[in-house]
Design a protein around this motif. Structure first.
Motif, mmCIF file in Angstrom:
data_model
loop_
_atom_site.group_PDB
_atom_site.id
_atom_site.type_symbol
_atom_site.label_atom_id
_atom_site.label_comp_id
_atom_site.label_asym_id
_atom_site.label_seq_id
_atom_site.Cartn_x
_atom_site.Cartn_y
_atom_site.Cartn_z
ATOM 1 N N LEU A 302 9.371 -9.235 6.531
ATOM 2 C CA LEU A 302 9.220 -8.355 5.373
ATOM 3 C C LEU A 302 10.143 -8.792 4.241
ATOM 4 O O LEU A 302 9.731 -8.871 3.079
ATOM 5 C CB LEU A 302 9.524 -6.905 5.771
ATOM 6 C CG LEU A 302 9.473 -5.888 4.619
ATOM 7 C CD1 LEU A 302 8.036 -5.713 4.125
ATOM 8 C CD2 LEU A 302 10.055 -4.542 5.051
ATOM 9 N N THR A 305 9.068 -12.012 2.581
ATOM 10 C CA THR A 305 7.644 -11.977 2.202
ATOM 11 C C THR A 305 6.852 -13.039 2.965
ATOM 12 O O THR A 305 6.038 -13.768 2.387
ATOM 13 C CB THR A 305 7.458 -12.150 0.680
ATOM 14 O OG1 THR A 305 8.481 -11.428 -0.016
ATOM 15 C CG2 THR A 305 6.095 -11.590 0.239
ATOM 16 N N VAL A 307 3.961 -13.130 4.909
ATOM 17 C CA VAL A 307 2.837 -12.243 5.224
ATOM 18 C C VAL A 307 1.755 -12.957 6.030
ATOM 19 O O VAL A 307 0.666 -12.418 6.228
ATOM 20 C CB VAL A 307 2.237 -11.644 3.930
ATOM 21 C CG1 VAL A 307 3.232 -10.723 3.254
ATOM 22 C CG2 VAL A 307 1.796 -12.746 2.961
ATOM 23 N N GLU A 339 1.424 -9.803 -1.925
ATOM 24 C CA GLU A 339 1.892 -8.442 -1.678
ATOM 25 C C GLU A 339 2.641 -8.401 -0.352
ATOM 26 O O GLU A 339 2.277 -9.083 0.602
ATOM 27 C CB GLU A 339 0.710 -7.464 -1.634
ATOM 28 C CG GLU A 339 0.056 -7.208 -2.978
ATOM 29 C CD GLU A 339 0.966 -6.474 -3.943
ATOM 30 O OE1 GLU A 339 1.710 -5.577 -3.501
ATOM 31 O OE2 GLU A 339 0.943 -6.815 -5.146
ATOM 32 N N ARG A 340 3.696 -7.582 -0.294
ATOM 33 C CA ARG A 340 4.535 -7.520 0.904
ATOM 34 C C ARG A 340 3.870 -6.617 1.951
ATOM 35 O O ARG A 340 4.221 -5.462 2.139
ATOM 36 C CB ARG A 340 5.919 -7.001 0.510
ATOM 37 C CG ARG A 340 7.079 -7.620 1.245
ATOM 38 C CD ARG A 340 8.370 -7.525 0.462
ATOM 39 N NE ARG A 340 8.352 -8.503 -0.624
ATOM 40 C CZ ARG A 340 8.177 -8.199 -1.893
ATOM 41 N NH1 ARG A 340 8.002 -6.962 -2.264
ATOM 42 N NH2 ARG A 340 8.154 -9.148 -2.806
ATOM 43 N N GLU A 341 2.875 -7.176 2.657
ATOM 44 C CA GLU A 341 2.114 -6.409 3.646
ATOM 45 C C GLU A 341 1.793 -7.329 4.813
ATOM 46 O O GLU A 341 1.165 -8.370 4.634
ATOM 47 C CB GLU A 341 0.827 -5.868 3.012
ATOM 48 C CG GLU A 341 -0.041 -5.078 3.961
ATOM 49 C CD GLU A 341 -1.287 -4.538 3.265
ATOM 50 O OE1 GLU A 341 -2.394 -4.991 3.615
ATOM 51 O OE2 GLU A 341 -1.133 -3.675 2.382
ATOM 52 N N SER A 342 2.238 -6.954 6.010
ATOM 53 C CA SER A 342 2.081 -7.831 7.167
ATOM 54 C C SER A 342 0.620 -7.975 7.574
ATOM 55 O O SER A 342 -0.193 -7.069 7.375
ATOM 56 C CB SER A 342 2.886 -7.275 8.355
ATOM 57 O OG SER A 342 2.338 -6.045 8.798
ATOM 58 N N TRP A 345 -0.360 -5.540 12.271
ATOM 59 C CA TRP A 345 0.055 -4.172 11.998
ATOM 60 C C TRP A 345 1.315 -3.806 12.777
ATOM 61 O O TRP A 345 1.639 -4.422 13.793
ATOM 62 C CB TRP A 345 -1.058 -3.209 12.386
ATOM 63 C CG TRP A 345 -2.263 -3.271 11.489
ATOM 64 C CD1 TRP A 345 -2.511 -4.190 10.499
ATOM 65 C CD2 TRP A 345 -3.381 -2.386 11.506
ATOM 66 N NE1 TRP A 345 -3.713 -3.927 9.899
ATOM 67 C CE2 TRP A 345 -4.277 -2.832 10.489
ATOM 68 C CE3 TRP A 345 -3.717 -1.266 12.261
ATOM 69 C CZ2 TRP A 345 -5.483 -2.178 10.232
ATOM 70 C CZ3 TRP A 345 -4.924 -0.625 12.011
ATOM 71 C CH2 TRP A 345 -5.795 -1.062 10.997
ATOM 72 N N PRO A 352 -0.428 -1.918 8.518
ATOM 73 C CA PRO A 352 0.455 -3.028 8.164
ATOM 74 C C PRO A 352 1.860 -2.564 7.782
ATOM 75 O O PRO A 352 2.056 -1.446 7.289
ATOM 76 C CB PRO A 352 -0.251 -3.670 6.965
ATOM 77 C CG PRO A 352 -1.664 -3.212 7.046
ATOM 78 C CD PRO A 352 -1.618 -1.854 7.658
ATOM 79 N N THR A 354 4.869 -2.365 5.427
ATOM 80 C CA THR A 354 5.058 -2.469 3.979
ATOM 81 C C THR A 354 6.451 -2.041 3.522
ATOM 82 O O THR A 354 6.779 -2.203 2.349
ATOM 83 C CB THR A 354 4.025 -1.617 3.233
ATOM 84 O OG1 THR A 354 4.135 -0.251 3.681
ATOM 85 C CG2 THR A 354 2.607 -2.108 3.501
ATOM 86 N N SER A 355 7.272 -1.491 4.433
ATOM 87 C CA SER A 355 8.581 -0.999 4.004
ATOM 88 C C SER A 355 9.603 -1.056 5.134
ATOM 89 O O SER A 355 9.251 -1.079 6.315
ATOM 90 C CB SER A 355 8.477 0.447 3.497
ATOM 91 O OG SER A 355 8.243 1.336 4.590
#
Length: 424
Positions: A302, A305, A307, A339-342, A345, A352, A354-355
């Protein structure tokens, strides 16, 4: 059309089973059967989660178009997208000379990988016991590091669709199974250890090879197990040289499984880190250590970044007696433009990652107390915070103006949230 090969394992090529592949029109399937000797071997184990230790043929059909026709562990040894591209180009040139040649089958791709560099410990032999795609005694098809310039030149020709038959002949079988469309090759490092050389792509907008070595060095600082890596400059071209972790110093072979094989996951399905944690608890000899390490990697991904954390980019090594532990991390790449989204999940319910808050709330599932989670987070934050210093170090070699290309991958709101949580 039916093709049959024998499957062996390890440096000693101990017989394990028979693999048959059948193509009927556009449909393909495979069938694997353990040998009686393996079923009664003192060191026997399931070579793949979808191959229980049973007598008789076990059939495999691809669940979806994107999936392999082979059982997990065998599919993990097949060439990746770059290797397939090279093989397909070479075959297309041969078909121009001989239109009677049929299309390549999945078995053709599987069998074309160089035996010396095939990922993991599984090996393929013919009916006479001769390993497929192997060199004569005293020789190896895997090129030494000194040939990086030749490999890079041939790879670039393929990317530009300007390759010669000689380029393709040189590159065939030298690809790896460890993922992706990017040009790469298995090489022998200066000390004779097996490594992967990763080259820049003609489509790169930044120094991706230096960026991957940067990520691996930061990961080590963050307490993540990684293979040794460095940048080798060929002419003016930075090549990432990353050690293979599925070999021992004497070229012994360590069985390998991707996380996709462990979960028996279709590429069309979404899967979660909580599922991997559950699998680790049933398969690892040190489950607490491994699930904690998995959480550490999630935090790191995360914050840099990364991803591209799909299940093919995470693996397991056999530890004996049927136990599997997390393999060192690989394919760690900062993506400043994403975008910072794995991709994998956090859990089926949460989706996903995201934080940082999501990860902290899930820490107990990964066997971490709040104090342990905070200590892990602090170590990862400190490592990521040093990215500019590490990037400019001789080991990575990014120039001052290249730092701007990567800044958004390392300096962002998620890192600020981590600092805030830690009271900094």
């Amino acid at each position: 059309m039916k093709q049959v090969v024998q499957v062996c394992i390890g440096k000693a090529a101990t017989p394990v089973g028979t693999l048959a592949h059948t193509r009927q029109g556009q449909r393909e399937h495979s069938a694997f059967a353990y040998t009686d000797s393996w079923l009664h071997h003192a060191g026997r184990f399931e070579v793949s989660p979808d191959l229980p230790l049973l007598a008789g043929h076990q059939v495999r059909r691809a669940p979806a178009k994107a999936d392999s026709v082979f059982h997990g562990a065998l599919a993990d040894t097949a060439p990746d997208a770059w290797g397939r591209r090279v093989m397909a180009r070479a075959h297309a040139k041969r078909r121009k000379q001989d239109p009677t040649l049929g299309a390549l089958t999945e078995m053709d791709y599987l069998c074309a990988v160089d035996d010396f560099s095939r990922v993991g410990a599984l090996r393929l032999t013919d009916s006479a016991g001769q390993c497929l795609q192997t060199a004569e005694e005293g020789h190896r098809r895997t090129p030494p590091l000194l040939e990086l310039a030749h490999i890079y030149s041939a790879s670039r020709s393929v990317e530009m669709s300007q390759e010669t038959a000689q380029d393709l002949l040189y590159l065939q079988g030298k690809g790896t199974s460890l993922g992706g469309m990017r040009p790469k090759c298995t090489v022998l490092d200066e000390d004779g250890h097996l490594a992967i050389g990763k080259f820049p792509s003609i489509s790169d907008q930044r120094s991706v090879t230096r960026g991957e070595v940067l990520a691996l060095h930061l990961a080590q600082m963050a307490g993540i197990q990684v293979p040794p890596s460095r940048v080798a400059v060929v002419g003016e071209t930075p090549v990432a040289v990353i050690r293979r972790f599925d070999r021992t110093p004497d070229h012994g072979r360590i069985p390998y499984l991707s996380a996709a094989s462990v979960l028996q996951a279709s590429r069309d399905d979404d899967h979660a880190y909580t599922e991997l944690a559950d699998a680790i608890r049933t398969r690892s000899p040190q489950p607490t250590q491994d699930v904690q390490q998995l959480w550490r990697r999630m935090v790191f991904n995360l914050l840099i970044t990364n991803v591209d954390d799909h299940l093919q980019n995470l693996g397991f090594l056999h530890q004996g007696q049927g136990f599997w532990s997390l393999a060192p991390a690989f394919d760690l790449n900062p993506f400043p433009d994403k975008e910072r989204e794995s991709k994998t999940w956090l859990s089926p319910e949460q989706g996903p990652i995201t934080s940082i808050d999501m990860l902290l709330q899930a820490a107990p599932y990964f066997s971490l107390t709040p104090a342990q989670a905070n200590a892990t987070l602090a170590q990862v934050v400190d490592a990521v915070g040093a990215w500019r210093t590490v990037a400019r170090s001789p080991a990575v070699g990014l120039s001052a103006h290249e730092l701007t290309d990567f800044a958004d991958a390392f300096e962002h709101g998620a890192l600020q949230a981590a600092h805030h949580h830690l009271g900094r």
